[in-house]
Design an enzyme around this catalytic site. Structure first.
Site, mmCIF file in Angstrom:
data_model
loop_
_atom_site.group_PDB
_atom_site.id
_atom_site.type_symbol
_atom_site.label_atom_id
_atom_site.label_comp_id
_atom_site.label_asym_id
_atom_site.label_seq_id
_atom_site.Cartn_x
_atom_site.Cartn_y
_atom_site.Cartn_z
ATOM 1 C CE LYS A 193 -3.302 5.214 -11.536
ATOM 2 N NZ LYS A 193 -4.623 4.527 -11.376
ATOM 3 N N GLY A 246 0.508 2.859 -2.260
ATOM 4 C CA GLY A 246 0.049 1.598 -2.822
ATOM 5 C C GLY A 246 0.984 0.469 -2.449
ATOM 6 C CB SER A 247 1.414 -2.859 -3.938
ATOM 7 O OG SER A 247 1.898 -2.626 -5.254
ATOM 8 C CB THR A 248 6.182 -3.108 -1.435
ATOM 9 O OG1 THR A 248 5.797 -2.641 -0.133
ATOM 10 C CG2 THR A 248 7.703 -3.098 -1.520
ATOM 11 C CG LEU A 249 5.202 -5.690 -7.714
ATOM 12 C CD1 LEU A 249 6.575 -6.341 -7.694
ATOM 13 C CD2 LEU A 249 4.140 -6.712 -8.113
ATOM 14 N N GLY A 251 5.571 0.398 -6.013
ATOM 15 C CA GLY A 251 6.527 1.409 -5.568
ATOM 16 C C GLY A 251 7.905 1.186 -6.166
ATOM 17 C CD GLU A 269 1.205 4.626 3.161
ATOM 18 O OE1 GLU A 269 1.503 3.418 3.391
ATOM 19 O OE2 GLU A 269 0.053 5.013 2.950
ATOM 20 C CB CYS A 303 -0.794 0.595 4.394
ATOM 21 S SG CYS A 303 -1.180 2.279 4.895
ATOM 22 C CD GLU A 402 -0.005 -4.515 2.684
ATOM 23 O OE1 GLU A 402 -0.335 -3.564 3.409
ATOM 24 O OE2 GLU A 402 0.554 -4.373 1.578
#
Length: 502
Positions: A193, A246-249, A251, A269, A303, A402
């Protein structure tokens, strides 16, 4: 019938046409989504519509997974020798190289990044990655383990089968290469995607997959939103592994989905709040130049951006003066990504523009000093001037969170011990940058910083042969180098009795 879109480039950097299929790429064919929906793709430099692409759903992911599974069982996986997988990957790299300027132009158009950067870093890097893993494809090896004379024991590194991959908008084709190349080199098939914001180079890439001669279903590309296509990939019971940048959220959500479904293997990552540390004995001119690029390259949408800049008190004033001048010049060189002399482009979208400006407002309200920038540039597109805060506290959002934009904070420090504590005072651990002419100090600090990558006297100079990934909440697993081969294979232990009797 899936549509297509042709864009005519007439820029100083590139003149030519690019035609892109705007459907979904499943089983080697362009198809319409099961549910008819479309996603608008916008030029961030102007805010104007470029085109619309098909938007997929869970039903389309199901179709893509079936196509990938069929390919893995019949025409790919261990049924295709590594030397043959390598040949196709080399051919794919050659095709990318033959269309280098076109891909760079599409990337610049869709992301707003400066054309020369898109060409040299993004597309040039992707070509290198595909060639690197082409060379690895026939070198996936196990081990023979010595036990005793009555037993033969060895290991095999086998592909997972169908892997799902979700890539971000900041480096679209580069991130595609980091994920697709090692996955198919090791024999997996892919359902990918792209970001719904930046799908153009991924869709053009799909044409090269067919042209290179890959069997249908080895690579499948499903456009769509994270809460539909991304979620479907994360939860799919026939996908054995997911790789996400992408974002930690997000992830966290992918890890949760994997845990609650088939316990699929996950590589993540994620975000970062990377420190840049400048000591008194650093080459200040070089440190300043690297630090400016470290935070403002790609408009801060990295990042690994060195957004927390710690400068030792003996050189603080000199560094701040030079850094400010360079950042101001970069802001004055903002504009059309294709124009000669442009150094600074727009943020990726209105949403990201608003997010960054909200952080700038937060810094002001918390009492930080806007030393430079803090405002938009121009009256169209999503441009923000390079921004520098001073006089910050460690509890401020602009120091802890971030931002993913051209916003840096500069902080004075006294001692090694102090700056190590400050640098590690974060939930992230993706990267760090250290500037000193003292080799012993460089090694000592590099070993003390809690991050997956450390750059000494440089910033963000990636190497395809070195691993990349984060500590703490910056991720799980590693990409690039030989480490990515382990990411996309699972180890099987084989025990053969050649003499044991009951």
């Amino acid at each position: 019938m899936p549509g297509s879109f042709t864009y005519t480039f007439d820029t100083p950097a590139f003149k030519g046409k690019s035609t892109i299929n705007t459907g979904l790429f499943i089983g080697g064919q362009w198809v319409d989504p099961v549910e008819s929906q479309f996603i608008e793709v916008v030029n961030p430099a102007t805010g104007k519509l470029i085109t619309k692409v098909a938007g997929g759903s869970k039903a389309d992911v199901d179709k893509a997974v079936e196509a990938a599974k069929k390919a893995y069982k019949t025409t790919w996986g261990l049924k295709t020798p590594g030397r043959d997988r390598g040949k196709l990957l080399f051919k794919l790299a050659d095709l990318l190289e033959q269309n280098w300027d076109e891909f760079a132009s599409l990337e610049s158009l869709n992301t707003g990044k400066v054309f020369t950067n898109a060409k040299n870093i993004d597309i040039g890097g992707a070509i290198q990655v595909f060639r690197y893993y082409a060379g690895w494809a026939d070198k996936i090896e196990g081990k023979t383990i010595e036990t005793d004379e009555n037993k033969l024991a060895y290991t095999r590194n086998e592909p997972y089968g169908v892997v799902g991959q979700i890539i971000p908008w900041n480096f679209p084709l580069a991130m595609l290469s980091w994920k697709v190349a090692p996955a198919i080199a090791t024999g997996n098939t892919v359902v990918l995607k792209p970001s719904e914001i930046t799908p153009l180079t991924a869709l053009r890439f799909a044409e090269l997959v067919n042209k290179a001669g890959f069997p249908p279903g080895v690579v499948n590309i499903v456009n769509g939103y994270g809460n539909t296509v991304g979620q479907a990939i994360s939860e799919h019971p026939k996908i054995e592994k997911v790789a996400f940048t992408g974002s930690t959220l997000t992830g966290r959500a992918i890890l949760k989905a994997a845990a609650e479904t088939n316990l699929k293997d996950v590589t993540l990552e994620l975000g970062g709040k990377s420190p840049t540390i400048v000591f008194d004995d650093a080459n200040i001119d070089q440190a300043m130049k690297w630090a400016v690029g470290g935070i403002f390259y790609n408009m801060g949408q990295m990042c690994t951006a060195g957004s927390r800049i710690f400068v030792q008190e003996g050189v603080y004033d000199k560094f701040l003066e030079q850094f400010t001048a360079a950042a101001r010049f970069m802001g004055e060189s903002a504009g059309d990504p294709f124009a000669p002399g442009t150094l600074h482009g727009p943020q990726i979208s209105q949403t990201q523009f608003d997010r960054v400006m909200a952080y700038i407002d937060s810094g002001k309200k918390d009492g930080a000093k806007v030393h430079l920038g803090g405002v938009r540039h121009g009256d169209q597109g999503y441009f923000i001037k390079p921004t520098v805060f001073t006089g910050v506290r460690s509890d401020m959002k602009i120091v802890r969170e971030e931002i993913f934009g051209p916003v840096g904070v500069i902080i004075k420090f006294k001692t090694e011990e102090e700056v190590i504590e400050l640098a590690n005072d974060t939930v992230y651990g993706l990267a760090s940058h250290i500037f000193t002419e003292n080799t012993s100090r460089a090694i000592r600090i590099a070993h003390s910083i809690e991050s997956g990558s450390v750059w000494v006297n440089c910033a963000n100079t990636f190497e395809v042969g070195l691993p990349f990934g984060g500590y703490k909440q910056s991720g799980v697993g590693r990409e690039l180098g030989e480490w990515a081969l382990k990411t996309y294979t699972q180890v099987k232990a084989v025990h053969i009795n050649i003499g044991l009797k009951l």
